[in-house]
Design an enzyme around this catalytic site. Structure first.
Site, short mmCIF file in Angstrom:
data_model
loop_
_atom_site.label_atom_id
_atom_site.label_comp_id
_atom_site.label_asym_id
_atom_site.label_seq_id
_atom_site.Cartn_x
_atom_site.Cartn_y
_atom_site.Cartn_z
N LEU A 15 -8.46 -58.74 -5.98
CA LEU A 15 -9.15 -59.40 -4.88
C LEU A 15 -8.17 -60.13 -3.98
O LEU A 15 -7.40 -60.99 -4.44
CB LEU A 15 -10.18 -60.40 -5.43
CG LEU A 15 -11.32 -59.80 -6.26
CD1 LEU A 15 -11.93 -60.86 -7.16
CD2 LEU A 15 -12.37 -59.19 -5.34
N ASP A 16 -8.19 -59.80 -2.70
CA ASP A 16 -7.47 -60.59 -1.73
C ASP A 16 -8.11 -61.97 -1.66
O ASP A 16 -9.26 -62.16 -2.09
CB ASP A 16 -7.55 -59.88 -0.37
CG ASP A 16 -6.92 -60.68 0.75
OD1 ASP A 16 -5.78 -61.15 0.58
OD2 ASP A 16 -7.59 -60.84 1.78
N LEU A 17 -7.40 -62.95 -1.10
CA LEU A 17 -7.94 -64.31 -1.01
C LEU A 17 -8.45 -64.63 0.39
O LEU A 17 -9.65 -64.72 0.62
CB LEU A 17 -6.87 -65.32 -1.44
CG LEU A 17 -7.31 -66.78 -1.47
CD1 LEU A 17 -8.43 -67.01 -2.46
CD2 LEU A 17 -6.12 -67.68 -1.78
N ASP A 18 -7.52 -64.81 1.35
CA ASP A 18 -7.91 -65.18 2.72
C ASP A 18 -8.73 -64.07 3.37
O ASP A 18 -8.28 -62.93 3.47
CB ASP A 18 -6.67 -65.45 3.58
CG ASP A 18 -5.84 -66.60 3.05
OD1 ASP A 18 -6.43 -67.57 2.56
OD2 ASP A 18 -4.59 -66.53 3.14
N ASP A 174 -9.63 -57.50 3.31
CA ASP A 174 -10.20 -57.50 4.66
C ASP A 174 -9.24 -57.07 5.75
O ASP A 174 -9.62 -57.01 6.92
CB ASP A 174 -10.72 -58.91 5.02
CG ASP A 174 -9.59 -59.90 5.21
OD1 ASP A 174 -8.72 -60.01 4.31
OD2 ASP A 174 -9.55 -60.56 6.25
#
Length: 230
Positions: A15-18, A174
């Site tokens: 999972l990416d964060l920002d 994203d």
């Protein structure tokens, strides 16, 4: 305490964060503005800084300073990180529905790891403050000096460090860097539309599927793993 690493027979979700788990734009923009002012520049109100959220910070600062005819990238990065660590990182929040999406992914038996270009120390502090850290089997980010800034290298590091098989892994992000980094490691990728990248950007990067809302994430990952979206 963080969860134990999932066995390799289970699927793993990176999972990416920002822009994926948290909306960190206010704090990032404030810290970029603070860095510009400290370097002697008046922030341009016409310049949309959303574009600079996602790429490695050195690249983002270089592109931003180029707008002002300034090449002091290293100083810009140091100045930005000093402000972000002191103030900016606290101005972020989990997207509505993300906690439930994370819980659904865990309930489906997936091991969850954060893979972010943000410094690991910042990522961990943010996730702990928002109550999401304990859901993660591991939190991976970049390190001082530019180590693991780029998503392809970061994902490769996570896979190697945790003994994870690429074919049993899905990356969720994203921005194009998330998708391209996944493909560089033979990992399938899901693009999310509530973050900072456009649908066109994610499609061009090769996302296997685009997800419009956090509540749809677990089912989209499940369909991709099951072959319905492959």
């Amino acid at each position: 305490m963080p969860l134990q690493v999932m066995p390799v027979r289970d699927f793993v979700v990176l999972l990416d964060l920002d822009g994926t788990l948290v909306d960190s734009r206010p704090g990032i923009v404030a810290s970029l503005h603070a860095a510009l002012r400290e370097l002697g520049h008046a922030p341009d109100p016409a310049l949309d800084l959303t574009f600079f959220i996602g790429p490695p910070i050195t690249d983002a600062i270089a592109m931003l300073l180029r707008h002002y005819g300034d090449d002091r990238v290293e100083l810009g990065v140091t100045t930005y990180r000093a402000h972000y660590g002191a103030m900016g990182m606290f101005d972020s929040h989990a997207y509505p529905g993300i906690a439930e999406a994370v819980a659904a992914l865990r309930s489906a038996g997936h091991g969850l790891f954060v893979a972010t270009s943000k410094l690991t120390v910042f990522a961990r502090a943010i996730l702990e403050r928002l109550g999401l850290a304990d859901a993660m089997a591991g939190i991976y980010g970049s390190e001082p000096g530019g180590v693991l800034d780029r998503k392809d290298a970061l994902i490769a590091h996570v896979l190697a460090r945790e003994g994870i098989h690429p074919e049993r892994t899905v990356m969720v992000g994203d921005r194009r860097e998330d998708i391209a980094g996944a493909h560089a490691n033979q990992v399938r990728a899901v693009g999310v539309l509530w973050g900072y990248g456009s649908p066109a950007e994610l499609r061009e990067a090769g996302a296997a599927v685009l997800v419009a809302e956090p509540r749809e994430l677990a089912s989209a990952v499940g369909a991709l793993i099951g072959g319905d979206l492959a």
